[in-house]
Design an enzyme around this catalytic site. Structure first.
Site, PDB file in Angstrom:
ATOM      1  N   ARG A  84       0.855  -1.182   0.000  1.00  0.00           N
ATOM      2  CA  ARG A  84       0.000   0.000   0.000  1.00  0.00           C
ATOM      3  C   ARG A  84       0.897   1.240   0.000  1.00  0.00           C
ATOM      4  NH1 ARG A  84      -2.823   3.026   4.705  1.00  0.00           N
ATOM      5  NH2 ARG A  84      -3.943   4.553   3.468  1.00  0.00           N
ATOM      6  N   HIS A 128      -2.759  10.957   1.034  1.00  0.00           N
ATOM      7  CA  HIS A 128      -2.279  10.676   2.390  1.00  0.00           C
ATOM      8  C   HIS A 128      -1.690  11.987   2.926  1.00  0.00           C
ATOM      9  CE1 HIS A 128      -1.015   7.144   5.142  1.00  0.00           C
ATOM     10  NE2 HIS A 128      -0.751   8.263   5.809  1.00  0.00           N
ATOM     11  N   GLU A 173      -7.527   8.240   6.270  1.00  0.00           N
ATOM     12  CA  GLU A 173      -7.923   8.823   7.552  1.00  0.00           C
ATOM     13  C   GLU A 173      -8.453  10.260   7.446  1.00  0.00           C
ATOM     14  OE1 GLU A 173      -4.738   8.315  10.373  1.00  0.00           O
ATOM     15  OE2 GLU A 173      -4.791   6.135  10.236  1.00  0.00           O
ATOM     16  N   ASN A 295      -7.534   1.227   9.504  1.00  0.00           N
ATOM     17  CA  ASN A 295      -6.261   1.499  10.176  1.00  0.00           C
ATOM     18  C   ASN A 295      -6.538   1.398  11.670  1.00  0.00           C
ATOM     19  OD1 ASN A 295      -5.492   2.196   7.586  1.00  0.00           O
ATOM     20  ND2 ASN A 295      -4.998   4.337   8.063  1.00  0.00           N
ATOM     21  N   TYR A 297      -4.815   1.238  15.584  1.00  0.00           N
ATOM     22  CA  TYR A 297      -3.667   1.315  16.494  1.00  0.00           C
ATOM     23  C   TYR A 297      -4.067   1.034  17.944  1.00  0.00           C
ATOM     24  CZ  TYR A 297      -0.973   2.822  12.546  1.00  0.00           C
ATOM     25  OH  TYR A 297      -0.346   2.830  11.325  1.00  0.00           O
ATOM     26  N   GLU A 352      -3.599  -0.445   7.857  1.00  0.00           N
ATOM     27  CA  GLU A 352      -2.462  -0.070   8.702  1.00  0.00           C
ATOM     28  C   GLU A 352      -2.616  -0.717  10.069  1.00  0.00           C
ATOM     29  OE1 GLU A 352      -1.551   4.103   9.308  1.00  0.00           O
ATOM     30  OE2 GLU A 352      -1.942   4.548   7.200  1.00  0.00           O
TER      31      GLU A 352
HETATM   32  C1  FCB Z   1      -1.513   6.741  10.896  1.00  0.00           C
HETATM   33  C2  FCB Z   1      -1.046   7.364   9.589  1.00  0.00           C
HETATM   34  C3  FCB Z   1       0.305   6.896   9.151  1.00  0.00           C
HETATM   35  C4  FCB Z   1       1.258   6.790  10.304  1.00  0.00           C
HETATM   36  C5  FCB Z   1       0.660   5.968  11.419  1.00  0.00           C
HETATM   37  C6  FCB Z   1       1.581   5.757  12.592  1.00  0.00           C
HETATM   38  O1  FCB Z   1      -2.467   7.557  11.492  1.00  0.00           O
HETATM   39  O2  FCB Z   1      -1.987   7.103   8.577  1.00  0.00           O
HETATM   40  O3  FCB Z   1       0.749   7.776   8.148  1.00  0.00           O
HETATM   41  O4  FCB Z   1       1.630   8.033  10.725  1.00  0.00           O
HETATM   42  O5  FCB Z   1      -0.516   6.576  11.873  1.00  0.00           O
END
Ligand code: FCB
Length: 459
Positions: A84, A128, A173, A295, A297, A352
């Site tokens: 990607r 992006h 995002e 994405n 985290y 992500e």
């Molecule tokens: C996401 C972003 C990516 C990177 C990660 C850690 O929010 O899309 O570019 O910064 O976090």
């Protein structure tokens, strides 16, 4: 060597499942003014004193613009089946609208060819976060004209690359573009104006729709999606006030984007909350997603508080990565299952997921057992989501190599490959070795597998 044998984990992913990594143009390319590229809002933002904690810019980053052949070879060596990447709008159309830059287009043309020659399927993100500065000067995402310019840019790129690229993401995002960029001001363009951020979020959704139409009219076989940052939002306590605050945070982060993209218009509670800040009529809007990119985290823990959302985030106890984000694979499975249950997307990808750690080179090696463990636990959660019937078809680790991490500069390392910024030498970390073994084990298991694999996946 850290990390256990990934064979058992590999077997839990169906045949054709894509194992990739993700990057973004501004974070890796460098070459900020090479060959006719125009400035982006990140080029401008990085030059504002204090904007980047390390005082750096992305002028050079990983110098991928000049080292892309080496980077594609690295991906091939890892065994990646997909990659990607994002395209820099101002590299392709320096002023945002008007005359394209032939050298910029040629760069992406060559890169796509090289990926395909190495058996790596490109997933291309059109935006992006690096808006042409010229578009910002004309109003940026606060102006609906930017959505139309974005569609024209999408059309140009799809006409040029669409014979080889099938999978597209319009935006990365949009919540971060709109709100980190225009409300909190920690990202470009560095504005602190909540009403403008709400407007930007709506124009970004319109931009998605216009670009999706443009891509499809350029190539009817194109698969168009978007990458959203999604997180469960949990109340800090059982109090009704904290529950309400968590619901508003969920509306802000998740439903404000998911509801319209799945044809439901804006969620009523949020439209009411945002009413003073302006509202487009989104009846009849539909994101027409061929796939949804997630994405992920960490989750958010929320209590009643201040600001326009009347909500504050609470930092949970427990394990955190070097950027301060909680390690919470259970919430990964939860958000994937919730999206399936509430929205029923046709296909999904993890576009992500990854972790920052303070990696160091010792004896010419970078051993990162914490990242290996992080990835094992998150791939395990994704495999469990598949057994919950989540239509997940691929997983892109953030990120291929350490790169320019926005407002943190190069101080946060997310790569499975280490970047030495002084020499631009790349070294595969032990997490990269682990991923290579996972992918090889998957290939091995699936070439000898019985025909009872859960789902046939098109390639
Ligand atoms: C996401 C972003 C990516 C990177 C990660 C850690 O929010 O899309 O570019 O910064 O976090």
């Amino acid at each position: 060597m850290s990390g256990g044998d990934p064979t058992a984990l590999a077997r839990r992913f169906p045949q054709g499942f894509l194992f990739g990594t993700a990057t973004a143009a501004y974070q890796i390319e460098g070459a900020h003014d090479a060959d006719g590229k125009g400035p982006s809002i990140w080029d401008t933002f990085c030059r504002q004193p204090g904007a980047i904690s390390t005082g750096e810019t992305g002028d050079v980053a990983c110098d991928h613009y000049h080292r892309w052949r080496e980077d594609v070879a690295l991906m091939r060596d890892l065994g990646l089946s997909a990659y990607r990447m994002s395209i820099s709008w101002p590299r392709v159309i320096p002023d945002g609208v008007g005359k394209p830059n032939a050298a910029g287009l040629a760069f992406y043309d060559n890169l796509i060819d090289a990926l395909l020659e190495n058996g790596i399927r490109p997933f291309v993100t059109l935006y992006h976060w690096d808006l042409p500065q010229a578009m910002q000067d004309r109003g940026g995402w606060a102006d609906p004209e930017t959505a139309l310019a974005f569609a024209a840019y999408a059309s140009l790129v799809a006409r040029r690359l669409g014979d080889r690229v099938r999978d597209w993401m319009t935006l990365n995002e949009p919540e971060v573009s709109a709100f980190a960029g225009h409300w909190v001001g920690v990202h470009a363009p560095g504005i602190k104006d909540f009403p403008m951020a709400v407007l930007a979020s709506q124009n970004l959704l319109l931009a998605h729709r216009a670009a999706a139409d443009a891509i499809r009219s350029a190539h009817s076989a194109a698969q168009v999606g978007i990458a959203l940052n999604l997180s469960p939002c949990d109340p800090a306590t059982d109090s009704p006030a904290d529950h309400d605050a968590a619901r508003r945070m969920d509306g802000y982060l998740n439903r404000w984007f998911l509801d319209p993209l799945f044809g439901r218009g804006y969620p009523e509670d949020m439209a009411e909350l945002y009413a003073p800040y302006g509202r487009w009529d989104l009846r009849g809007y539909h994101g027409k997603l061929d796939f949804l990119g997630v994405n992920y985290y960490a989750r958010r823990i929320v209590r009643a508080g201040g600001g326009p959302l009347r909500a504050d985030r609470v930092d949970p106890e427990g394990e955190h990565t070097a950027i301060g984000w909680e390690v919470d694979p259970a919430s990964f499975r939860r958000i994937l299952a919730r999206v399936r249950r509430d929205y029923g997307p046709r296909r999904m990808y993890v576009t992500e997921n990854g972790a920052a750690y303070d990696d160091v080179v010792v004896d010419d090696r970078v051993d990162d057992p914490k990242r290996v463990r992080f990835l094992e636990r998150h791939f395990d959660a994704a495999a469990s989501a598949i057994s919950d019937d989540v239509p997940l078809e691929g997983y892109f680790i953030w990120t291929l190599m350490d790169n320019f991490e926005w407002a943190h500069g190069t101080s946060k390392r997310f790569g499975i490959v280490h970047t030495n910024y002084a020499t631009q030498r790349r070294r595969v970390k032990s997490s990269g070795d682990w991923y290579r073994r996972l992918i090889a084990a998957h290939r091995e298991a699936r070439t000898t597998a019985s025909p009872t694999v859960p789902r046939a996946v098109r390639t």
